[in-house]
Design a protein around this motif. Structure first.
Motif, PDB file in Angstrom:
ATOM      1  N   LYS A 122      49.964   8.464   0.034  1.00 37.29           N
ATOM      2  CA  LYS A 122      50.387   9.685   0.398  1.00 37.29           C
ATOM      3  C   LYS A 122      51.552   9.284   1.371  1.00 37.29           C
ATOM      4  CE  LYS A 122      45.845  12.059  -0.195  1.00 37.29           C
ATOM      5  NZ  LYS A 122      45.141  13.135   0.521  1.00 37.29           N
ATOM      6  N   SER A 123      52.774  10.232   1.252  1.00 37.01           N
ATOM      7  CA  SER A 123      53.881   9.892   1.849  1.00 37.01           C
ATOM      8  C   SER A 123      53.845   9.773   3.334  1.00 37.01           C
ATOM      9  CB  SER A 123      54.926  10.893   1.281  1.00 37.01           C
ATOM     10  OG  SER A 123      56.073  10.679   2.097  1.00 37.01           O
ATOM     11  N   LEU A 124      54.581   8.873   4.027  1.00 34.82           N
ATOM     12  CA  LEU A 124      54.749   8.777   5.590  1.00 34.82           C
ATOM     13  C   LEU A 124      56.115   9.379   5.751  1.00 34.82           C
ATOM     14  CD1 LEU A 124      56.666   6.074   5.888  1.00 34.82           C
ATOM     15  CD2 LEU A 124      54.678   4.817   5.745  1.00 34.82           C
ATOM     16  N   PHE A 125      57.035   9.640   4.648  1.00 34.02           N
ATOM     17  CA  PHE A 125      58.250   9.981   4.706  1.00 34.02           C
ATOM     18  C   PHE A 125      58.784  11.008   5.337  1.00 34.02           C
ATOM     19  CE2 PHE A 125      57.591   6.365   1.890  1.00 34.02           C
ATOM     20  CZ  PHE A 125      58.008   5.458   2.708  1.00 34.02           C
ATOM     21  N   ASP A 126      57.821  12.043   6.101  1.00 36.48           N
ATOM     22  CA  ASP A 126      58.263  13.125   6.569  1.00 36.48           C
ATOM     23  C   ASP A 126      59.009  13.026   7.935  1.00 36.48           C
ATOM     24  OD1 ASP A 126      56.578  13.255   9.208  1.00 36.48           O
ATOM     25  OD2 ASP A 126      55.369  12.660   7.547  1.00 36.48           O
ATOM     26  N   MET A 127      59.637  13.928   8.345  1.00 37.28           N
ATOM     27  CA  MET A 127      60.691  13.772   9.714  1.00 37.28           C
ATOM     28  C   MET A 127      60.056  13.326  10.808  1.00 37.28           C
ATOM     29  SD  MET A 127      61.718  17.819  10.852  1.00 37.28           S
ATOM     30  CE  MET A 127      62.546  18.161   9.094  1.00 37.28           C
ATOM     31  N   TYR A 128      58.666  13.543  10.948  1.00 33.61           N
ATOM     32  CA  TYR A 128      57.997  13.291  12.225  1.00 33.61           C
ATOM     33  C   TYR A 128      57.385  11.678  12.379  1.00 33.61           C
ATOM     34  CZ  TYR A 128      58.057  18.207  11.826  1.00 33.61           C
ATOM     35  OH  TYR A 128      58.223  19.620  11.852  1.00 33.61           O
ATOM     36  N   THR A 129      56.994  11.319  11.345  1.00 34.18           N
ATOM     37  CA  THR A 129      56.210  10.021  11.373  1.00 34.18           C
ATOM     38  C   THR A 129      56.947   8.799  11.717  1.00 34.18           C
ATOM     39  OG1 THR A 129      55.013  10.583   9.210  1.00 34.18           O
ATOM     40  CG2 THR A 129      54.994   8.193   9.878  1.00 34.18           C
ATOM     41  N   LEU A 130      58.307   8.766  11.411  1.00 33.96           N
ATOM     42  CA  LEU A 130      59.199   7.758  11.941  1.00 33.96           C
ATOM     43  C   LEU A 130      60.185   8.192  12.876  1.00 33.96           C
ATOM     44  CD1 LEU A 130      59.547   5.670   8.660  1.00 33.96           C
ATOM     45  CD2 LEU A 130      58.106   5.212  10.541  1.00 33.96           C
ATOM     46  N   SER A 131      60.196   9.367  13.382  1.00 35.14           N
ATOM     47  CA  SER A 131      61.132   9.985  14.312  1.00 35.14           C
ATOM     48  C   SER A 131      61.384   9.148  15.636  1.00 35.14           C
ATOM     49  CB  SER A 131      60.849  11.269  14.576  1.00 35.14           C
ATOM     50  OG  SER A 131      61.545  11.905  15.597  1.00 35.14           O
ATOM     51  N   GLY A 132      62.463   8.692  15.722  1.00 35.77           N
ATOM     52  CA  GLY A 132      63.002   7.754  16.848  1.00 35.77           C
ATOM     53  C   GLY A 132      62.932   6.568  16.898  1.00 35.77           C
ATOM     54  N   CYS A 133      62.417   5.979  15.596  1.00 34.97           N
ATOM     55  CA  CYS A 133      62.364   4.402  15.097  1.00 34.97           C
ATOM     56  C   CYS A 133      63.766   3.931  14.996  1.00 34.97           C
ATOM     57  CB  CYS A 133      61.161   4.228  14.212  1.00 34.97           C
ATOM     58  SG  CYS A 133      59.799   4.810  14.451  1.00 34.97           S
ATOM     59  N   ASN A 134      64.639   4.005  16.003  1.00 30.55           N
ATOM     60  CA  ASN A 134      65.960   3.692  15.655  1.00 30.55           C
ATOM     61  C   ASN A 134      66.433   2.313  15.274  1.00 30.55           C
ATOM     62  OD1 ASN A 134      66.549   6.270  15.765  1.00 30.55           O
ATOM     63  ND2 ASN A 134      66.814   6.099  18.045  1.00 30.55           N
ATOM     64  N   SER A 135      65.498   1.461  15.524  1.00 33.76           N
ATOM     65  CA  SER A 135      65.349  -0.131  15.461  1.00 33.76           C
ATOM     66  C   SER A 135      65.052  -0.463  13.963  1.00 33.76           C
ATOM     67  CB  SER A 135      64.779  -0.963  16.538  1.00 33.76           C
ATOM     68  OG  SER A 135      65.247  -0.730  17.684  1.00 33.76           O
ATOM     69  N   LEU A 136      64.358   0.293  13.328  1.00 32.60           N
ATOM     70  CA  LEU A 136      63.608   0.093  12.112  1.00 32.60           C
ATOM     71  C   LEU A 136      64.565  -0.727  10.985  1.00 32.60           C
ATOM     72  CD1 LEU A 136      60.814  -0.151  10.593  1.00 32.60           C
ATOM     73  CD2 LEU A 136      61.285   2.242   9.813  1.00 32.60           C
ATOM     74  N   GLU A 137      64.475  -1.880  10.529  1.00 31.03           N
ATOM     75  CA  GLU A 137      65.411  -2.428   9.589  1.00 31.03           C
ATOM     76  C   GLU A 137      64.755  -2.355   8.304  1.00 31.03           C
ATOM     77  OE1 GLU A 137      66.276  -6.271  11.006  1.00 31.03           O
ATOM     78  OE2 GLU A 137      66.768  -5.678  13.093  1.00 31.03           O
ATOM     79  N   LYS A 138      63.298  -2.502   8.152  1.00 30.32           N
ATOM     80  CA  LYS A 138      62.965  -2.594   6.610  1.00 30.32           C
ATOM     81  C   LYS A 138      61.537  -2.099   6.844  1.00 30.32           C
ATOM     82  CE  LYS A 138      62.040  -7.574   7.004  1.00 30.32           C
ATOM     83  NZ  LYS A 138      62.321  -8.908   6.660  1.00 30.32           N
ATOM     84  N   ILE A 139      61.251  -1.354   5.480  1.00 29.34           N
ATOM     85  CA  ILE A 139      59.772  -0.863   5.078  1.00 29.34           C
ATOM     86  C   ILE A 139      59.613  -1.650   3.966  1.00 29.34           C
ATOM     87  CG2 ILE A 139      58.535   1.252   4.558  1.00 29.34           C
ATOM     88  CD1 ILE A 139      60.672   2.732   6.179  1.00 29.34           C
ATOM     89  N   VAL A 140      58.444  -2.527   4.028  1.00 32.67           N
ATOM     90  CA  VAL A 140      58.096  -3.124   2.670  1.00 32.67           C
ATOM     91  C   VAL A 140      56.696  -2.722   2.165  1.00 32.67           C
ATOM     92  CG1 VAL A 140      57.806  -5.436   1.869  1.00 32.67           C
ATOM     93  CG2 VAL A 140      59.396  -5.005   3.575  1.00 32.67           C
ATOM     94  N   PHE A 141      56.728  -2.693   0.941  1.00 30.03           N
ATOM     95  CA  PHE A 141      55.378  -2.186   0.183  1.00 30.03           C
ATOM     96  C   PHE A 141      54.896  -3.395  -0.577  1.00 30.03           C
ATOM     97  CE2 PHE A 141      56.824   1.989   0.926  1.00 30.03           C
ATOM     98  CZ  PHE A 141      55.656   2.767   1.327  1.00 30.03           C
ATOM     99  N   SER A 142      53.650  -3.351  -0.923  1.00 31.75           N
ATOM    100  CA  SER A 142      52.954  -4.259  -1.789  1.00 31.75           C
ATOM    101  C   SER A 142      53.559  -4.146  -3.126  1.00 31.75           C
ATOM    102  CB  SER A 142      51.804  -4.357  -1.432  1.00 31.75           C
ATOM    103  OG  SER A 142      50.986  -5.033  -2.516  1.00 31.75           O
ATOM    104  N   GLU A 143      53.654  -5.288  -3.671  1.00 31.27           N
ATOM    105  CA  GLU A 143      54.233  -5.314  -5.098  1.00 31.27           C
ATOM    106  C   GLU A 143      53.313  -4.581  -5.724  1.00 31.27           C
ATOM    107  OE1 GLU A 143      55.433  -9.023  -6.364  1.00 31.27           O
ATOM    108  OE2 GLU A 143      57.167  -9.195  -5.283  1.00 31.27           O
ATOM    109  N   ASP A 144      52.011  -4.528  -5.460  1.00 26.16           N
ATOM    110  CA  ASP A 144      50.788  -4.002  -6.239  1.00 26.16           C
ATOM    111  C   ASP A 144      50.496  -2.551  -5.984  1.00 26.16           C
ATOM    112  OD1 ASP A 144      50.161  -6.298  -7.286  1.00 26.16           O
ATOM    113  OD2 ASP A 144      48.883  -6.932  -5.603  1.00 26.16           O
ATOM    114  N   ASN A 145      51.377  -1.984  -5.086  1.00 26.04           N
ATOM    115  CA  ASN A 145      51.117  -0.394  -4.933  1.00 26.04           C
ATOM    116  C   ASN A 145      51.918   0.245  -6.141  1.00 26.04           C
ATOM    117  OD1 ASN A 145      52.122   2.356  -3.886  1.00 26.04           O
ATOM    118  ND2 ASN A 145      51.149   1.357  -1.692  1.00 26.04           N
TER     119      ASN A 145
END
Length: 605
Positions: A122-145
């Motif tokens: 279920k998506s975490l990519f709404d405007m709130y979940t990562l709001s203010g995470c201005n240092s975030l460089e990468k979001i990595v998913f398992s290859e099995d997802n």
């Protein structure tokens, strides 16, 4: 954050928060703790992480708590967690909850990396979940997802047709959207990244949302795209700078062939034509067991063999590089002068069947002279005081070379080692001196120690010599060194030498029956005065004769009597100066038939 985008986001956020306040009833849930985590149990016997109370930079969420599977992370669980830099979400977690009040990772302003396991759906990519995470460089998913994947830290849906969210802290100044993507929307949130200056948009993108890249005032990026596409249309409508690009007509690599040792790497450089062409690339290897290649063209050698590395553009243009992987070149670890010549030792190379040795001739270059599966070899074809230079490489079972070699080689001056006297033995002819053969020398010089030092007594090409100038019970000391054909010494010598006391026992060489008795004959022994004969009795050996001769006839015998004799050396004072054969030599006396020596006529009467 850029002005207009902030205003737009603030309006939307305020509306949703107001709506949430009106529609969400207050709920009080008592939470249990597990380490730094608070959690609640669900009706389906799973649990939800509701809060993190720790201060670690790297956090891994547990997959179970007291045998309850962790399936959710609650809204605001890591809200304003400024110490957090990396978080690992296990395969068990299916959902990250959200609310318009608190995003799960909202205001985690030092968070750089998120790893998400295979179970998340279920998506975490709404405007709130990562709001203010201005240092975030990468979001990595398992290859099995089954629902999401990542390319270089950017999350996509599994089919890669849409970007989920561009990380706000990713440091690239230019980003090329993969040609699998068909649409771009405001949810991609490119405008949060202040490092991004250029976006390359492929033909595959058919639509771009109004605020995907914010506004030209707040997000003054350059858009590169193809003429007549959604990219050009979007740029013109929104006032962004547009640079036209074209499809590659060709691609090339900086190397068409490459040789690497196992374990080594090299990054190939690609060039497309025309110069304004923009494309995505795929890299592949024809034999990954020999060499692999990553998405940046970095080739890594795995095992000896050959492989073809191919780079391919999005429109199918290709370029190849043939990679030959060698085993590491062996290293000569030792060169030593030995009796057999120069002994060459080297390290064992994993994967090598054997080794090929080369020496450098006077004419230059390298000349092959030995294949072996061992890790040492002694070169006997050497010349005293000549410097030899060697190198070595690996071979396979078909005698094909599979490694490079050290082009300078390793050198050693051959200085013959001093010969070793291996045996000193007493013989009837004197002291026999025997020594080991030394490779590459012409001959040897034998010395005898005197009161004034070493005296040269013999030059020879053999490896033995008998010194006949000896006397009984005299001790002689010898040493030896190598010489060349001109009689010049080319080795050292053992300064102590080897010593031997001369005591040779005579040998009875013949026992024969004669009319006078049993005749004994024996060998002459160098350096003695005479000999003492013995006869065996019931009480032991009995002395029967001293003589300076080398034969004697024992007349004190009877027919059919067996006699046993032995003999030893004596000096002029009658003192024994040698050992003797304790068994002796035996002979049965059989008297010879008498011979008529004269016949005469006599008168009758």
């Amino acid at each position: 954050m850029r002005t207009k985008v902030k205003k737009l986001t603030s309006v939307i956020l305020a509306l949703v928060m107001m709506l949430g306040i009106l529609t969400i009833a207050p709920l009080t849930v008592s939470a249990a703790t597990h380490g730094d985590f608070e959690y609640t149990l669900e009706d389906d016997y799973t649990c939800t992480i509701t809060k993190y109370n720790g201060s670690a930079a790297n956090v891994t969420i547990p997959s179970t708590i007291h045998d309850y599977k962790v399936c959710k992370i609650g809204a605001g669980a890591f809200y304003d967690c400024s110490s957090l830099e990396k978080i690992v979400i296990p395969d068990s977690v299916k959902e990250i909850c959200w609310s318009p009040m608190y995003g799960c990772f909202q205001k985690c302003n030092n968070l750089k990396e998120i790893y998400i396991g295979s179970g998340f759906e279920k998506s975490l990519f709404d405007m709130y979940t990562l709001s203010g995470c201005n240092s975030l460089e990468k979001i990595v998913f398992s290859e099995d997802n089954n629902y999401y994947c990542s390319i270089d830290g950017v999350p996509f849906d599994k089919s890669k047709t849409s970007i989920c969210r561009y990380p706000a802290g990713k440091k690239d100044k230019e980003y090329t959207i993969p040609d699998t993507v068909s649409e771009l929307s405001m949810a991609d949130e490119f405008f949060y990244n202040e490092n991004l200056k250029t976006i390359v948009i492929p033909k595959s993108v058919k639509s771009i949302g109004e605020y995907t890249f914010g506004t030209v005032d707040s997000f003054p990026i350059t858009i590169k795209g193809y003429k007549g596409t959604a990219a050009e249309e979007y740029a013109k409508e929104n006032g962004f700078k547009f640079i036209e690009i074209s499809d590659p007509t060709s691609v090339s690599l900086n190397k068409t062939s490459l040789t690497l040792d196992v374990g080594k790497s090299h990054t190939l450089t690609k060039t497309v034509s025309p110069s304004n062409a923009v494309t995505s690339y795929t890299w592949s290897s024809s034999n990954t067991s020999v060499a692999t290649v990553d998405g940046n063209g970095k080739v890594t050698a795995k095992k000896a063999g050959t492989a073809t590395i191919t780079v391919k553009t999005s429109n199918g243009k290709t370029a190849n590089c043939k990679v030959t992987v060698n085993l590491p070149a062996p290293q000569i670890t030792g060169l030593a002068n030995t009796t057999g010549g120069i002994k060459i030792s080297w390290n064992k190379v994993d994967g090598a069947y054997g080794y090929r040795l080369y020496y450098k001739p006077a004419s230059g270059g390298w000349k092959r002279f030995k294949d072996t599966t061992a890790t040492s070899f002694t070169d006997s074809g050497v010349v005293p005081n000549k410097t030899e230079t060697y190198t070595i490489r690996c071979i396979d079972k078909n005698s094909k070379t599979v490694s490079g070699f050290y082009s300078k080689g390793w050198s050693k001056k051959y200085t013959p080692v001093a010969p070793t006297i291996t045996r000193l033995s007493n013989t009837s002819k004197g002291v026999s001196v025997t020594w080991n053969k030394i490779a590459g020398v012409y001959g040897y010089r034998v010395y005898q120690k005197t009161s004034t030092g070493w005296k040269r007594i013999k030059d020879t090409t053999a490896t033995s010599y008998t010194d006949s100038a000896v006397s009984a019970n005299q001790t002689k000391t010898y040493t030896i060194r190598c010489i060349d054909k001109n009689g010049k010494t080319v080795s050292g010598y053992n300064s102590k030498g080897w010593s031997k006391k001369y005591t040779a026992a005579p040998t009875i060489s013949k026992l024969e029956n004669t009319t006078g008795g049993i005749k004994l004959s024996w060998n002459k022994v160098t350096g003695v005065y005479g000999y003492r004969l013995y006869q065996k009795t019931s009480n032991g050996w009995k002395r029967i004769k001293d003589t300076t001769a080398t034969s004697f006839t024992d007349s004190a015998v009877s027919a059919n009597q067996t006699k046993t004799y032995t003999i030893r050396c004596i000096d002029k004072n009658g003192k024994t100066v040698s050992g003797y054969n304790s068994k002796g030599w035996s002979k049965k006396y059989t008297a010879a038939t008498p011979k008529i020596t004269k016949l005469t006529n006599r008168s009758k009467g």
